[in-house]
Design a protein around this motif. Structure first.
Motif, PDB file in Angstrom:
ATOM      1  N   GLY A 266       0.810  -1.209   0.000  1.00 32.94           N
ATOM      2  CA  GLY A 266       0.000   0.000   0.000  1.00 32.94           C
ATOM      3  C   GLY A 266       0.844   1.260   0.000  1.00 32.94           C
TER       4      GLY A 266
ATOM      5  N   VAL B 207       2.407   1.649  -3.570  1.00 34.62           N
ATOM      6  CA  VAL B 207       1.429   2.125  -4.560  1.00 34.62           C
ATOM      7  C   VAL B 207       1.113   3.600  -4.335  1.00 34.62           C
ATOM      8  CG1 VAL B 207      -0.964   1.907  -5.333  1.00 34.62           C
ATOM      9  CG2 VAL B 207       0.425  -0.147  -4.971  1.00 34.62           C
ATOM     10  N   ALA B 208       0.938   3.975  -3.068  1.00 32.75           N
ATOM     11  CA  ALA B 208       0.651   5.382  -2.767  1.00 32.75           C
ATOM     12  C   ALA B 208       1.809   6.275  -3.204  1.00 32.75           C
ATOM     13  CB  ALA B 208       0.391   5.548  -1.276  1.00 32.75           C
TER      14      ALA B 208
ATOM     15  N   VAL C 124       1.820   6.592  -7.094  1.00 31.46           N
ATOM     16  CA  VAL C 124       0.737   7.442  -7.583  1.00 31.46           C
ATOM     17  C   VAL C 124       1.010   8.909  -7.268  1.00 31.46           C
ATOM     18  CG1 VAL C 124      -1.708   8.016  -7.292  1.00 31.46           C
ATOM     19  CG2 VAL C 124      -1.002   5.623  -7.532  1.00 31.46           C
TER      20      VAL C 124
ATOM     21  N   ALA D  23      -5.312  11.171  -3.858  1.00 28.82           N
ATOM     22  CA  ALA D  23      -5.082  10.185  -4.918  1.00 28.82           C
ATOM     23  C   ALA D  23      -4.204   9.040  -4.420  1.00 28.82           C
ATOM     24  CB  ALA D  23      -4.441  10.875  -6.121  1.00 28.82           C
ATOM     25  N   GLY D  24      -3.174   9.391  -3.627  1.00 32.11           N
ATOM     26  CA  GLY D  24      -2.304   8.361  -3.074  1.00 32.11           C
ATOM     27  C   GLY D  24      -3.028   7.439  -2.117  1.00 32.11           C
TER      28      GLY D  24
ATOM     29  N   ILE E 259      -6.315   6.844  -1.980  1.00 33.04           N
ATOM     30  CA  ILE E 259      -7.311   6.047  -2.690  1.00 33.04           C
ATOM     31  C   ILE E 259      -6.659   4.877  -3.418  1.00 33.04           C
ATOM     32  CG2 ILE E 259      -8.975   6.082  -4.597  1.00 33.04           C
ATOM     33  CD1 ILE E 259      -9.631   8.975  -3.778  1.00 33.04           C
ATOM     34  N   SER E 260      -5.529   5.142  -4.057  1.00 33.63           N
ATOM     35  CA  SER E 260      -4.829   4.072  -4.769  1.00 33.63           C
ATOM     36  C   SER E 260      -4.313   3.002  -3.799  1.00 33.63           C
ATOM     37  CB  SER E 260      -3.672   4.642  -5.583  1.00 33.63           C
ATOM     38  OG  SER E 260      -2.747   5.319  -4.730  1.00 33.63           O
ATOM     39  N   ALA E 261      -3.843   3.444  -2.631  1.00 35.24           N
ATOM     40  CA  ALA E 261      -3.380   2.481  -1.619  1.00 35.24           C
ATOM     41  C   ALA E 261      -4.541   1.614  -1.135  1.00 35.24           C
ATOM     42  CB  ALA E 261      -2.742   3.220  -0.449  1.00 35.24           C
TER      43      ALA E 261
ATOM     44  N   LEU F 227      -7.237   0.879  -2.839  1.00 39.25           N
ATOM     45  CA  LEU F 227      -7.604  -0.024  -3.929  1.00 39.25           C
ATOM     46  C   LEU F 227      -6.676  -1.229  -4.006  1.00 39.25           C
ATOM     47  CD1 LEU F 227      -8.504   2.544  -6.750  1.00 39.25           C
ATOM     48  CD2 LEU F 227     -10.071   1.146  -5.372  1.00 39.25           C
ATOM     49  N   PHE F 228      -5.472  -1.087  -3.455  1.00 40.54           N
ATOM     50  CA  PHE F 228      -4.553  -2.226  -3.391  1.00 40.54           C
ATOM     51  C   PHE F 228      -4.782  -3.056  -2.136  1.00 40.54           C
ATOM     52  CE2 PHE F 228      -0.638  -4.042  -1.696  1.00 40.54           C
ATOM     53  CZ  PHE F 228      -0.235  -4.845  -2.749  1.00 40.54           C
TER      54      PHE F 228
END
Length: 224
Positions: free
Chosen positions: A167, A170-171, A174, A193-194, A196-198, A200-201
């Motif tokens: 996580g 990914v953050a 992004v 954005a970071g 949310i992307s974390a 989603l992982f």
């Protein structure tokens, strides 16, 4: 002039050795018993989750100390004396006093079942005899319980590390991508954005791990 007769009886002074406290007596007794019992357990090569193994061993040790405290003089509350002995022993083994107190509080809660009876490890520890295999007997009750197995603990540990480090990675990627290729966004938007992307992982990884856990648990129940 009369000679003085030598007294054949030699008088010696008695050296009184102070008795150790009930807490120290419980600790010494507990360490002696546990050293033998752990040797028997080691030969079995059990694969339990570390937290379960430590908790069960400590509850067993409490039962041993509790029984020994009842056999000592000047002990009003043998159960509390045994818990005090555990607390003192933890501190002597380099555990911080606050952590030792928290651990003892946890063991107090786990030492009783919902119906008020003693936990299995406590009961077997209380009724143990020198050089028996009572601690092995405790662990034998859980060899088929997949929820406390070392394999499940390792699965949980790997999943936790994957979610944490994955996580964060990914953050970071992004945030780096948005900052470099999409300039003009506010700091709050980039951080969002970071995050949310974390998420989603992390969420799919968590759900997959949970599914694997339930499938293995279901399979273990069917086999028994």
């Amino acid at each position: 002039m009369e000679e003085k007769k030598n007294d054949p009886e030699v008088k010696t002074e008695k050296v009184s050795i102070p008795d150790i406290s009930p807490v120290d007596a419980c600790i010494d007794h507990g360490r002696d018993i546990l050293a033998t019992q752990l040797g028997f357990v080691k030969d079995k090569n059990y694969d339990f989750a570390p937290e379960f193994r430590d908790m069960t061993t400590q509850l067993y040790l409490f039962g041993v100390m509790w029984k020994h405290a009842e056999e000592l003089d000047n002990v009003e509350n043998a159960r509390e004396t045994a818990f005090e002995a555990l607390d003192t022993m933890f501190v002597r083994d380099n555990m911080k006093p606050k952590d030792a107190a928290k651990r003892v509080d946890f063991l107090k809660k786990m030492s009783k079942m919902e119906d008020g009876s003693n936990a299995l490890a406590v009961a077997i520890g209380y009724g143990s005899r020198p050089d028996d295999h009572s601690l092995v007997e405790v662990f034998e009750h859980y060899t088929d319980d997949i929820q406390v197995s070392g394999a499940f603990w390792r699965l949980y540990d790997r999943s936790r590390k994957t979610m944490l480090y994955g996580g964060l990675f990914v953050a970071f990627v992004v945030i780096w991508f948005v900052t470099l290729f999409m300039p003009g966004n506010s700091t709050l938007a980039i951080l969002a954005a970071g995050l949310i992307s974390a998420a989603l992982f992390v969420i799919p990884v968590f759900l997959v791990g949970l599914l694997i856990y339930h499938l293995k648990l279901k399979k273990a129940k069917q086999s028994t």
